[in-house]
Design an enzyme around this catalytic site. Structure first.
Site, mmCIF file in Angstrom:
data_model
loop_
_atom_site.group_PDB
_atom_site.id
_atom_site.type_symbol
_atom_site.label_atom_id
_atom_site.label_comp_id
_atom_site.label_asym_id
_atom_site.label_seq_id
_atom_site.Cartn_x
_atom_site.Cartn_y
_atom_site.Cartn_z
ATOM 1 N N LYS A 111 1.056 -1.002 -0.114
ATOM 2 C CA LYS A 111 -0.135 0.297 0.248
ATOM 3 C C LYS A 111 0.867 0.701 -0.214
ATOM 4 C CE LYS A 111 -2.595 -1.657 3.522
ATOM 5 N NZ LYS A 111 -1.996 -2.745 4.210
ATOM 6 N N THR A 112 1.973 1.150 0.906
ATOM 7 C CA THR A 112 2.313 2.160 0.887
ATOM 8 C C THR A 112 3.506 2.995 -0.366
ATOM 9 O OG1 THR A 112 2.626 2.013 3.097
ATOM 10 C CG2 THR A 112 4.700 3.364 2.078
ATOM 11 N N ASP B 114 -0.805 7.140 6.219
ATOM 12 C CA ASP B 114 -1.137 5.827 6.748
ATOM 13 C C ASP B 114 -1.668 5.255 8.382
ATOM 14 O OD1 ASP B 114 -0.453 2.701 6.441
ATOM 15 O OD2 ASP B 114 1.893 3.361 6.966
ATOM 16 N N THR C 204 -5.143 -1.050 7.698
ATOM 17 C CA THR C 204 -5.894 -2.323 7.624
ATOM 18 C C THR C 204 -6.829 -2.871 8.102
ATOM 19 O OG1 THR C 204 -5.076 -1.987 10.060
ATOM 20 C CG2 THR C 204 -3.336 -2.697 7.773
ATOM 21 N N ARG D 262 6.369 -8.159 2.000
ATOM 22 C CA ARG D 262 7.924 -7.334 3.241
ATOM 23 C C ARG D 262 7.914 -8.476 3.911
ATOM 24 N NH1 ARG D 262 4.606 -3.623 7.089
ATOM 25 N NH2 ARG D 262 4.998 -1.831 5.409
#
Length: 354
Positions: free
Chosen positions: A75-76, A120, A169, A228
């Site tokens: 997302k980032t 975020d 999230t 990640r």
């Protein structure tokens, strides 16, 4: 082939997808810079490309964008890519940092025309700041209240047109008015092993890791569908390969390294297996409440519920019932035990008779 195995006293590697400070610099270097470099999420990439390029072709400001999904899926990275594709600057903040309307007003007033503002964990923004955000998103304006009581006055402040990119999230925690003000929403899905293999190969090239084909497959298969985590495991396997082997990440090296770091073939770490072990051995497979289960493994209830449980449920090892958590037949088999007939997923006697 591996040296000094007896003196290696690792405590395992955390497979939570939440990012800590030590990972940030490395993760930044591995982030894709353009949509064409971004791996996975094909549907989201196609939709986002249409949104961005359509706005550029018309000379308009793109709609505000909301990304939702579990942590670690990109997302980032996509928010950074949006700024790059638009040729604009990006300002980054988080929901918990915006406690007062003044904090948000100061950030919005410093945006130049066409800038991207990335928030975020936007579901954690304070309600007063969120209400100010409504007007900013719709009319590019905020009202600053000066003074208190009957003498208070509202001063309108015009803002430069900008694009807000939010990431969450927990999309269900967003208020309806905030969610409705995003022109494009996208839900990020977990990655397939094939997509994670491409992610690992790309990261290995950037980090200069000698990654063999079978080693990439092994790391990707234990990464819980999350890029990640895949990058984190790659770095830990690289350490093992450089210290105990010849530096090449092969299937044998990857398996030996992940065994040292307590990551099994399904991607379960020490805490995941502790939860399953307690559920099966101490509570006969359940059902058991989450707080009781957390006490049994010596962790906070929120840790078990937010870190372990989502993947265990998705992997078919744990079931959530109205009476509590239950170990499935697959969990019993994974722990090397024979499941009872009442375990979810076990063959039923009447079906076997037929």
């Amino acid at each position: 082939m591996y040296q000094d195995e007896a003196d290696w006293s690792g405590e395992g590697v955390s497979l939570t997808a939440h990012q800590d400070a030590s990972d940030q610099d490395v993760e930044t270097s591995l982030r894709p810079r353009k949509l064409s470099e971004f791996i996975g999420q094909a549907r989201v990439r196609e939709q986002l490309e249409l949104v961005l390029h359509g706005a550029l072709k018309r000379g308009d400001q793109p709609d505000h964008v909301l990304f939702s999904g579990p942590p670690g899926l990109g997302k980032t990275s996509l928010s950074m890519i949006i700024a790059t594709e638009l040729g604009s600057s990006i300002r980054v903040t988080s929901g918990p940092a915006l406690e007062r309307p003044g904090d948000l007003a100061a950030m919005l007033s410093n945006l130049a025309e066409g800038d991207v503002l990335f928030i975020d964990e936007i579901h954690r923004i304070a309600r007063p700041a969120e209400e100010m955000l409504y007007l900013a998103m719709e009319d590019y304006r905020v009202d600053i209240v000066v003074g208190k009581g009957p003498g208070a006055t509202s001063i309108p402040l015009e803002l430069a047109p900008f694009t807000l990119v939010g990431a969450t999230t927990r999309s269900g925690a967003l208020t309806g008015p905030l969610r409705d003000r995003f022109g494009f929403t996208a839900h990020m899905e977990f990655y397939s092993p094939e997509e994670l293999e491409l992610v690992v190969r790309r990261s290995a090239g950037i980090l200069g890791v000698d990654l063999r084909d079978d080693g990439a497959v092994e790391i990707a298969g234990r990464s819980r569908g999350t890029p990640r985590i895949a990058n984190r495991l790659l770095r830990r396997v690289r350490d093992f390969a450089e210290v105990r082997a010849d530096g090449a990440v092969t299937l044998e090296v990857a398996r030996a390294a992940l065994e040292v770091y307590d990551v099994d073939e399904l991607g379960l770490d020490r805490l995941d297996r502790a939860v399953l072990s307690a559920l099966i051995n101490s509570f006969h497979g359940g059902p058991v409440g989450i707080s009781t289960l957390a006490v049994a493994v010596g962790e906070e209830s929120s840790t078990v519920e937010e870190v372990c449980e989502p993947y265990l449920v998705r992997a078919g090892l744990l079931a959530r019932t109205p009476r509590g958590r239950v170990a499935t037949a697959a969990a019993w088999h994974h722990m090397g035990l024979t499941p009872p007939q009442h375990a979810p997923g076990s063959p039923q006697p009447d079906l076997l008779a037929e």
